[in-house]
Design a protein around this motif. Structure first.
Motif, PDB file in Angstrom:
ATOM      1  N   LEU A 160      -8.445   1.887  -8.496  1.00 39.99           N
ATOM      2  CA  LEU A 160      -7.665   0.647  -8.475  1.00 39.99           C
ATOM      3  C   LEU A 160      -6.467   0.875  -7.568  1.00 39.99           C
ATOM      4  CD1 LEU A 160      -7.111  -2.202  -9.442  1.00 39.99           C
ATOM      5  CD2 LEU A 160      -5.958  -1.236 -11.440  1.00 39.99           C
ATOM      6  N   TRP A 161      -6.422   0.141  -6.466  1.00 39.72           N
ATOM      7  CA  TRP A 161      -5.421   0.317  -5.421  1.00 39.72           C
ATOM      8  C   TRP A 161      -4.439  -0.844  -5.391  1.00 39.72           C
ATOM      9  CZ3 TRP A 161      -5.351   4.691  -2.561  1.00 39.72           C
ATOM     10  CH2 TRP A 161      -6.535   5.396  -2.368  1.00 39.72           C
ATOM     11  N   LYS A 162      -3.204  -0.531  -5.101  1.00 40.52           N
ATOM     12  CA  LYS A 162      -2.220  -1.523  -4.680  1.00 40.52           C
ATOM     13  C   LYS A 162      -2.142  -1.385  -3.162  1.00 40.52           C
ATOM     14  CE  LYS A 162       2.713  -2.483  -4.661  1.00 40.52           C
ATOM     15  NZ  LYS A 162       4.020  -1.929  -5.047  1.00 40.52           N
ATOM     16  N   ARG A 163      -2.402  -2.463  -2.436  1.00 38.48           N
ATOM     17  CA  ARG A 163      -2.356  -2.400  -0.975  1.00 38.48           C
ATOM     18  C   ARG A 163      -0.907  -2.178  -0.537  1.00 38.48           C
ATOM     19  NH1 ARG A 163      -4.782  -7.466   1.262  1.00 38.48           N
ATOM     20  NH2 ARG A 163      -2.778  -8.317   0.633  1.00 38.48           N
ATOM     21  N   SER A 164      -0.682  -1.111   0.230  1.00 42.49           N
ATOM     22  CA  SER A 164       0.678  -0.756   0.644  1.00 42.49           C
ATOM     23  C   SER A 164       0.619   0.250   1.789  1.00 42.49           C
ATOM     24  CB  SER A 164       1.443  -0.144  -0.532  1.00 42.49           C
ATOM     25  OG  SER A 164       0.883   1.107  -0.897  1.00 42.49           O
ATOM     26  N   ARG A 165       1.782   0.539   2.357  1.00 38.34           N
ATOM     27  CA  ARG A 165       1.861   1.593   3.375  1.00 38.34           C
ATOM     28  C   ARG A 165       1.445   2.930   2.789  1.00 38.34           C
ATOM     29  NH1 ARG A 165       6.965   2.796   4.867  1.00 38.34           N
ATOM     30  NH2 ARG A 165       7.838   1.113   3.664  1.00 38.34           N
ATOM     31  N   LYS A 166       1.886   3.192   1.553  1.00 35.63           N
ATOM     32  CA  LYS A 166       1.524   4.463   0.897  1.00 35.63           C
ATOM     33  C   LYS A 166       0.011   4.565   0.711  1.00 35.63           C
ATOM     34  CE  LYS A 166       5.746   5.031  -1.817  1.00 35.63           C
ATOM     35  NZ  LYS A 166       6.260   5.076  -3.194  1.00 35.63           N
ATOM     36  N   GLN A 167      -0.600   3.469   0.311  1.00 36.43           N
ATOM     37  CA  GLN A 167      -2.056   3.455   0.108  1.00 36.43           C
ATOM     38  C   GLN A 167      -2.766   3.760   1.418  1.00 36.43           C
ATOM     39  OE1 GLN A 167      -3.820   0.208   1.280  1.00 36.43           O
ATOM     40  NE2 GLN A 167      -5.605   1.515   1.253  1.00 36.43           N
ATOM     41  N   ARG A 168      -2.372   3.092   2.501  1.00 32.86           N
ATOM     42  CA  ARG A 168      -3.022   3.329   3.797  1.00 32.86           C
ATOM     43  C   ARG A 168      -2.806   4.775   4.265  1.00 32.86           C
ATOM     44  NH1 ARG A 168      -1.138  -1.778   4.112  1.00 32.86           N
ATOM     45  NH2 ARG A 168       0.763  -1.249   5.233  1.00 32.86           N
ATOM     46  N   ALA A 169      -1.601   5.298   4.064  1.00 31.38           N
ATOM     47  CA  ALA A 169      -1.317   6.682   4.461  1.00 31.38           C
ATOM     48  C   ALA A 169      -2.178   7.658   3.654  1.00 31.38           C
ATOM     49  CB  ALA A 169       0.164   6.990   4.278  1.00 31.38           C
TER      50      ALA A 169
END
Length: 160
Positions: free
Chosen positions: A137-146
Protein backbone atom coordinates in the motif's frame (compact mmCIF):
# COMPACT_ATOMS: atom_id res chain seq x y z
CA UNK A 1 -4.83 7.74 -15.82
CA UNK A 2 -7.74 7.78 -13.44
CA UNK A 3 -8.41 10.67 -11.02
CA UNK A 4 -9.53 8.56 -8.02
CA UNK A 5 -7.68 9.13 -4.76
CA UNK A 6 -7.60 5.45 -3.81
CA UNK A 7 -7.49 2.41 -6.02
CA UNK A 8 -6.11 -1.04 -6.69
CA UNK A 9 -3.26 -1.72 -9.09
CA UNK A 10 -2.12 -4.89 -10.81
CA UNK A 11 1.02 -5.10 -12.91
CA UNK A 12 1.14 -8.20 -15.08
CA UNK A 13 3.12 -9.01 -18.21
CA UNK A 14 2.73 -12.07 -20.38
CA UNK A 15 -0.43 -14.03 -21.08
CA UNK A 16 -0.26 -16.21 -17.95
CA UNK A 17 0.13 -13.35 -15.47
CA UNK A 18 -2.38 -11.16 -17.29
CA UNK A 19 -4.89 -14.03 -17.08
CA UNK A 20 -4.21 -14.37 -13.35
CA UNK A 21 -4.76 -10.63 -12.88
CA UNK A 22 -8.11 -10.84 -14.69
CA UNK A 23 -9.28 -13.63 -12.38
CA UNK A 24 -8.00 -11.82 -9.29
CA UNK A 25 -9.61 -8.51 -10.24
CA UNK A 26 -12.96 -10.18 -10.87
CA UNK A 27 -12.84 -11.96 -7.51
CA UNK A 28 -11.62 -8.84 -5.69
CA UNK A 29 -14.14 -6.42 -7.20
CA UNK A 30 -16.85 -6.96 -4.57
CA UNK A 31 -14.38 -6.08 -1.79
CA UNK A 32 -12.97 -2.96 -3.49
CA UNK A 33 -15.87 -0.71 -2.35
CA UNK A 34 -16.16 0.99 -5.74
CA UNK A 35 -12.45 1.84 -5.86
CA UNK A 36 -11.14 1.62 -9.42
CA UNK A 37 -8.98 -1.31 -10.45
CA UNK A 38 -6.15 -0.62 -12.91
CA UNK A 39 -3.89 -3.01 -14.77
CA UNK A 40 -0.51 -2.14 -16.28
CA UNK A 41 0.35 -4.80 -18.85
CA UNK A 42 1.73 -5.66 -22.25
CA UNK A 43 -1.51 -7.57 -23.03
CA UNK A 44 -3.63 -4.43 -23.34
CA UNK A 45 -6.27 -5.57 -25.84
CA UNK A 46 -6.89 -8.88 -24.05
CA UNK A 47 -7.15 -7.16 -20.66
CA UNK A 48 -9.55 -4.52 -21.98
CA UNK A 49 -11.69 -7.22 -23.59
CA UNK A 50 -11.97 -9.03 -20.23
CA UNK A 51 -13.92 -6.13 -18.71
CA UNK A 52 -12.25 -6.84 -15.35
CA UNK A 53 -10.52 -3.45 -15.05
CA UNK A 54 -11.62 0.16 -14.92
CA UNK A 55 -8.50 1.11 -16.83
CA UNK A 56 -5.77 -0.80 -18.67
CA UNK A 57 -2.43 0.88 -19.40
CA UNK A 58 0.49 -0.19 -21.57
CA UNK A 59 3.53 -1.31 -19.57
CA UNK A 60 6.39 1.09 -20.44
CA UNK A 61 9.16 -1.52 -20.71
CA UNK A 62 8.01 -5.16 -20.37
CA UNK A 63 10.79 -7.69 -19.85
CA UNK A 64 8.53 -10.54 -18.67
CA UNK A 65 10.04 -10.95 -15.24
CA UNK A 66 9.97 -9.67 -11.68
CA UNK A 67 11.51 -6.36 -12.79
CA UNK A 68 8.29 -5.46 -14.61
CA UNK A 69 6.41 -4.88 -11.38
CA UNK A 70 9.11 -2.66 -9.91
CA UNK A 71 9.60 -0.46 -12.97
CA UNK A 72 5.85 0.16 -13.36
CA UNK A 73 5.51 1.27 -9.71
CA UNK A 74 7.53 4.44 -10.29
CA UNK A 75 4.38 6.26 -11.47
CA UNK A 76 1.37 5.18 -9.44
CA UNK A 77 -2.15 5.83 -10.74
CA UNK A 78 -3.66 6.88 -7.38
CA UNK A 79 -2.72 9.08 -4.42
CA UNK A 80 -3.07 5.87 -2.39
CA UNK A 81 -2.45 2.68 -4.34
CA UNK A 82 -2.95 -0.87 -3.14
CA UNK A 83 -0.71 -2.98 -5.35
CA UNK A 84 -1.58 -6.67 -5.65
CA UNK A 85 0.42 -9.33 -7.47
CA UNK A 86 -1.57 -11.15 -10.12
CA UNK A 87 -1.92 -14.21 -7.87
CA UNK A 88 -3.18 -12.19 -4.85
CA UNK A 89 -6.77 -11.12 -4.31
CA UNK A 90 -8.96 -9.37 -1.81
CA UNK A 91 -11.02 -11.61 0.47
CA UNK A 92 -12.54 -8.93 2.70
CA UNK A 93 -13.53 -5.26 2.39
CA UNK A 94 -10.46 -3.14 1.73
CA UNK A 95 -11.31 -0.07 3.87
CA UNK A 96 -9.24 -1.23 6.86
CA UNK A 97 -6.20 -1.74 4.65
CA UNK A 98 -6.25 1.87 3.49
CA UNK A 99 -6.81 3.10 7.06
CA UNK A 100 -3.87 1.05 8.33
CA UNK A 101 -1.34 3.02 6.28
CA UNK A 102 -1.79 6.03 8.54
CA UNK A 103 0.84 8.68 7.73
CA UNK A 104 3.42 6.22 6.35
CA UNK A 105 4.41 6.29 2.67
CA UNK A 106 4.39 2.48 2.52
CA UNK A 107 2.57 -0.29 4.33
CA UNK A 108 3.25 -3.96 3.68
CA UNK A 109 2.49 -7.38 5.08
CA UNK A 110 5.04 -10.00 6.05
CA UNK A 111 6.21 -12.39 3.38
CA UNK A 112 4.50 -15.79 3.50
CA UNK A 113 7.92 -17.48 3.68
CA UNK A 114 10.71 -16.50 6.05
CA UNK A 115 13.53 -16.35 3.49
CA UNK A 116 13.73 -17.36 -0.15
CA UNK A 117 15.49 -20.70 -0.60
CA UNK A 118 19.25 -20.30 -0.98
CA UNK A 119 19.35 -16.63 0.03
CA UNK A 120 20.31 -14.97 3.29
CA UNK A 121 21.57 -11.44 3.93
CA UNK A 122 23.72 -11.65 7.04
CA UNK A 123 23.30 -7.90 7.66
CA UNK A 124 19.57 -8.42 8.36
CA UNK A 125 18.91 -9.86 11.84
CA UNK A 126 16.89 -13.10 11.83
CA UNK A 127 14.10 -11.47 13.85
CA UNK A 128 13.21 -9.17 10.93
CA UNK A 129 10.79 -10.74 8.49
CA UNK A 130 10.88 -9.90 4.83
CA UNK A 131 7.99 -7.87 3.43
CA UNK A 132 5.69 -9.37 0.86
CA UNK A 133 6.23 -7.34 -2.30
CA UNK A 134 3.00 -8.79 -3.69
CA UNK A 135 0.78 -6.73 -1.37
CA UNK A 136 1.93 -3.11 -0.97
CA UNK A 137 0.00 0.00 0.00
CA UNK A 138 1.71 3.14 -1.31
CA UNK A 139 1.22 6.83 -0.77
CA UNK A 140 2.28 8.50 -4.03
CA UNK A 141 5.12 10.89 -3.16
CA UNK A 142 8.70 11.88 -3.91
CA UNK A 143 9.82 9.43 -1.23
CA UNK A 144 7.81 6.63 -2.84
CA UNK A 145 9.31 7.29 -6.28
CA UNK A 146 12.83 7.49 -4.82
CA UNK A 147 12.33 4.19 -2.96
CA UNK A 148 11.04 2.42 -6.08
CA UNK A 149 13.91 3.77 -8.18
CA UNK A 150 16.39 2.59 -5.52
CA UNK A 151 14.68 -0.84 -5.42
CA UNK A 152 14.97 -1.05 -9.21
CA UNK A 153 18.68 -0.16 -9.14
CA UNK A 154 19.33 -2.78 -6.44
CA UNK A 155 17.37 -5.37 -8.40
CA UNK A 156 19.31 -4.63 -11.59
CA UNK A 157 22.62 -4.77 -9.70
CA UNK A 158 21.73 -8.14 -8.13
CA UNK A 159 20.63 -9.52 -11.49
CA UNK A 160 23.93 -8.49 -13.10
Amino acid sequence: MTRALQGILYIATGDRHCGEAVVSARRSRSFAAERPIVLITDCVSEAKASGAFDEVCQHPDPMHGYRDKISAMVRLPFAETLFLDSDARLTAPVEAVFQARGCADLAAVQAPVRLPAGWRDLEVPRLFSEMNSGVLLWKRSRKQRALVRHWLRLYDRLQA
